[in-house]
Every structure is written in C-alpha cells, then in structure tokens.
Write a protein that holds these residues in place. Structure first.
Motif, PDB file in Angstrom:
ATOM      1  N   MET A   1       0.852  -1.182   0.000  1.00  0.00           N
ATOM      2  CA  MET A   1       0.000   0.000   0.000  1.00  0.00           C
ATOM      3  C   MET A   1       0.895   1.241   0.000  1.00  0.00           C
ATOM      4  O   MET A   1       1.877   1.311   0.724  1.00  0.00           O
ATOM      5  CB  MET A   1      -0.900  -0.025   1.234  1.00  0.00           C
ATOM      6  CG  MET A   1      -1.847   1.137   1.310  1.00  0.00           C
ATOM      7  SD  MET A   1      -2.959   1.131   2.737  1.00  0.00           S
ATOM      8  CE  MET A   1      -3.846  -0.376   2.535  1.00  0.00           C
ATOM      9  N   SER A   2       0.535   2.187  -0.819  1.00  0.00           N
ATOM     10  CA  SER A   2       1.332   3.413  -0.911  1.00  0.00           C
ATOM     11  C   SER A   2       1.168   4.228   0.376  1.00  0.00           C
ATOM     12  O   SER A   2       0.169   4.096   1.081  1.00  0.00           O
ATOM     13  CB  SER A   2       0.877   4.248  -2.109  1.00  0.00           C
ATOM     14  OG  SER A   2      -0.381   4.847  -1.849  1.00  0.00           O
ATOM     15  N   PRO A   3       2.136   5.076   0.680  1.00  0.00           N
ATOM     16  CA  PRO A   3       2.043   5.917   1.880  1.00  0.00           C
ATOM     17  C   PRO A   3       0.798   6.822   1.876  1.00  0.00           C
ATOM     18  O   PRO A   3       0.175   7.046   2.916  1.00  0.00           O
ATOM     19  CB  PRO A   3       3.332   6.751   1.846  1.00  0.00           C
ATOM     20  CG  PRO A   3       4.282   5.951   1.014  1.00  0.00           C
ATOM     21  CD  PRO A   3       3.434   5.216   0.020  1.00  0.00           C
ATOM     22  N   ILE A   4       0.424   7.301   0.688  1.00  0.00           N
ATOM     23  CA  ILE A   4      -0.767   8.157   0.583  1.00  0.00           C
ATOM     24  C   ILE A   4      -2.023   7.354   0.915  1.00  0.00           C
ATOM     25  O   ILE A   4      -2.882   7.809   1.675  1.00  0.00           O
ATOM     26  CB  ILE A   4      -0.859   8.797  -0.823  1.00  0.00           C
ATOM     27  CG1 ILE A   4       0.261   9.814  -1.012  1.00  0.00           C
ATOM     28  CG2 ILE A   4      -2.220   9.439  -1.038  1.00  0.00           C
ATOM     29  CD1 ILE A   4       0.381  10.364  -2.417  1.00  0.00           C
ATOM     30  N   ASN A   5      -2.114   6.161   0.370  1.00  0.00           N
ATOM     31  CA  ASN A   5      -3.284   5.321   0.651  1.00  0.00           C
ATOM     32  C   ASN A   5      -3.316   4.868   2.110  1.00  0.00           C
ATOM     33  O   ASN A   5      -4.383   4.748   2.708  1.00  0.00           O
ATOM     34  CB  ASN A   5      -3.325   4.117  -0.284  1.00  0.00           C
ATOM     35  CG  ASN A   5      -3.835   4.482  -1.660  1.00  0.00           C
ATOM     36  OD1 ASN A   5      -4.404   5.554  -1.861  1.00  0.00           O
ATOM     37  ND2 ASN A   5      -3.618   3.607  -2.619  1.00  0.00           N
ATOM     38  N   LYS A   6      -2.139   4.631   2.674  1.00  0.00           N
ATOM     39  CA  LYS A   6      -2.075   4.243   4.081  1.00  0.00           C
ATOM     40  C   LYS A   6      -2.581   5.393   4.959  1.00  0.00           C
ATOM     41  O   LYS A   6      -3.324   5.172   5.925  1.00  0.00           O
ATOM     42  CB  LYS A   6      -0.646   3.851   4.466  1.00  0.00           C
ATOM     43  CG  LYS A   6      -0.550   3.217   5.817  1.00  0.00           C
ATOM     44  CD  LYS A   6       0.804   2.602   6.042  1.00  0.00           C
ATOM     45  CE  LYS A   6       0.772   1.877   7.376  1.00  0.00           C
ATOM     46  NZ  LYS A   6       1.895   1.022   7.578  1.00  0.00           N
ATOM     47  N   LYS A   7      -2.211   6.602   4.607  1.00  0.00           N
ATOM     48  CA  LYS A   7      -2.667   7.775   5.350  1.00  0.00           C
ATOM     49  C   LYS A   7      -4.192   7.932   5.214  1.00  0.00           C
ATOM     50  O   LYS A   7      -4.878   8.216   6.191  1.00  0.00           O
ATOM     51  CB  LYS A   7      -1.944   9.022   4.841  1.00  0.00           C
ATOM     52  CG  LYS A   7      -2.102  10.234   5.709  1.00  0.00           C
ATOM     53  CD  LYS A   7      -1.188  11.348   5.243  1.00  0.00           C
ATOM     54  CE  LYS A   7      -1.273  12.503   6.215  1.00  0.00           C
ATOM     55  NZ  LYS A   7      -0.327  13.557   5.885  1.00  0.00           N
ATOM     56  N   LYS A   8      -4.709   7.742   4.005  1.00  0.00           N
ATOM     57  CA  LYS A   8      -6.162   7.805   3.780  1.00  0.00           C
ATOM     58  C   LYS A   8      -6.880   6.746   4.604  1.00  0.00           C
ATOM     59  O   LYS A   8      -7.922   7.005   5.212  1.00  0.00           O
ATOM     60  CB  LYS A   8      -6.495   7.588   2.300  1.00  0.00           C
ATOM     61  CG  LYS A   8      -6.306   8.788   1.426  1.00  0.00           C
ATOM     62  CD  LYS A   8      -6.749   8.436   0.010  1.00  0.00           C
ATOM     63  CE  LYS A   8      -6.479   9.565  -0.950  1.00  0.00           C
ATOM     64  NZ  LYS A   8      -6.876   9.243  -2.328  1.00  0.00           N
ATOM     65  N   LEU A   9      -6.322   5.536   4.600  1.00  0.00           N
ATOM     66  CA  LEU A   9      -6.924   4.431   5.344  1.00  0.00           C
ATOM     67  C   LEU A   9      -6.971   4.748   6.840  1.00  0.00           C
ATOM     68  O   LEU A   9      -7.998   4.541   7.497  1.00  0.00           O
ATOM     69  CB  LEU A   9      -6.144   3.138   5.092  1.00  0.00           C
ATOM     70  CG  LEU A   9      -6.658   1.896   5.802  1.00  0.00           C
ATOM     71  CD1 LEU A   9      -8.083   1.566   5.374  1.00  0.00           C
ATOM     72  CD2 LEU A   9      -5.733   0.713   5.527  1.00  0.00           C
ATOM     73  N   ASN A  10      -5.896   5.262   7.371  1.00  0.00           N
ATOM     74  CA  ASN A  10      -5.864   5.625   8.797  1.00  0.00           C
ATOM     75  C   ASN A  10      -6.895   6.698   9.109  1.00  0.00           C
ATOM     76  O   ASN A  10      -7.586   6.635  10.129  1.00  0.00           O
ATOM     77  CB  ASN A  10      -4.465   6.078   9.214  1.00  0.00           C
ATOM     78  CG  ASN A  10      -3.490   4.927   9.303  1.00  0.00           C
ATOM     79  OD1 ASN A  10      -3.882   3.777   9.507  1.00  0.00           O
ATOM     80  ND2 ASN A  10      -2.221   5.222   9.117  1.00  0.00           N
TER      81      ASN A  10
END
Length: 96
Positions: A1-10
């Motif tokens: 998972m990309s860092p941007i998507n990980k941030k969105k997920l959080n």
C-alpha cells in the motif's frame, strides 16, 4: 500500500471509530427504551412478537431501499439487534 493510501486508510478508520462511538450512544438509548418496554410486559411469552418483528424488518428494508442502502446489510443488522435485545429481555424478565 502506498504511503498516501495508508494515510487515507488511517483517516477513514479514525472516522469509523468516531461513528462507532456514536452508534454505542444510540444503542444505549435503545437499551434504556427496551428496559421500559420490559417493565410493561407481564408474561415472558410477550417478549417475542413475530408480527412486530416482521413489521420492523419490512419497514427497515423499504427505508434502506429509499435511502440507497444495501437492504441485506440493514436487514442483517436489525435481525441481529432484535434477537440480541430479545435475549436481553429474556435474561432480565422478572415478574412476580
């Protein structure tokens, strides 16, 4: 998972957690109402009212469709909630 998507997920998980807290408050309010209903019931056999259950489930299905919510999700949630509260009523029914 990309860092941007990980941030969105959080971020989305934080929003879900807040919503879960609101749902808990609503369930507490419903529990209080069920306690009041339980005080009115005289016989343990009054706890399960199949006609009322079917009415509620049909109403929730129709409202779900109108609101563009998957009725299978809401149907399952309401069935589980209804039977959970029926179990609660059975455990807490105390009449002389």
């Amino acid at each position: 998972m990309s860092p941007i998507n990980k941030k969105k997920l959080n971020y989305l998980r934080i929003k879900l957690d807040k919503l879960d807290n609101e749902l808990l408050k609503i369930i507490k309010k419903r529990s209080n109402l069920v306690n009041e209903v339980l005080k009115v019931k005289v016989n343990k056999r009054e706890i399960i009212d199949h006609k009322r259950i079917n009415f509620i489930l049909k109403k929730i299905k129709n409202k779900s469709i109108q609101s563009k919510i998957d009725p299978k999700i809401t149907g399952r949630i309401w069935k589980n909630m209804i039977w959970a509260f029926i179990g609660y009523e059975k455990r807490n029914f105390k009449k002389k």
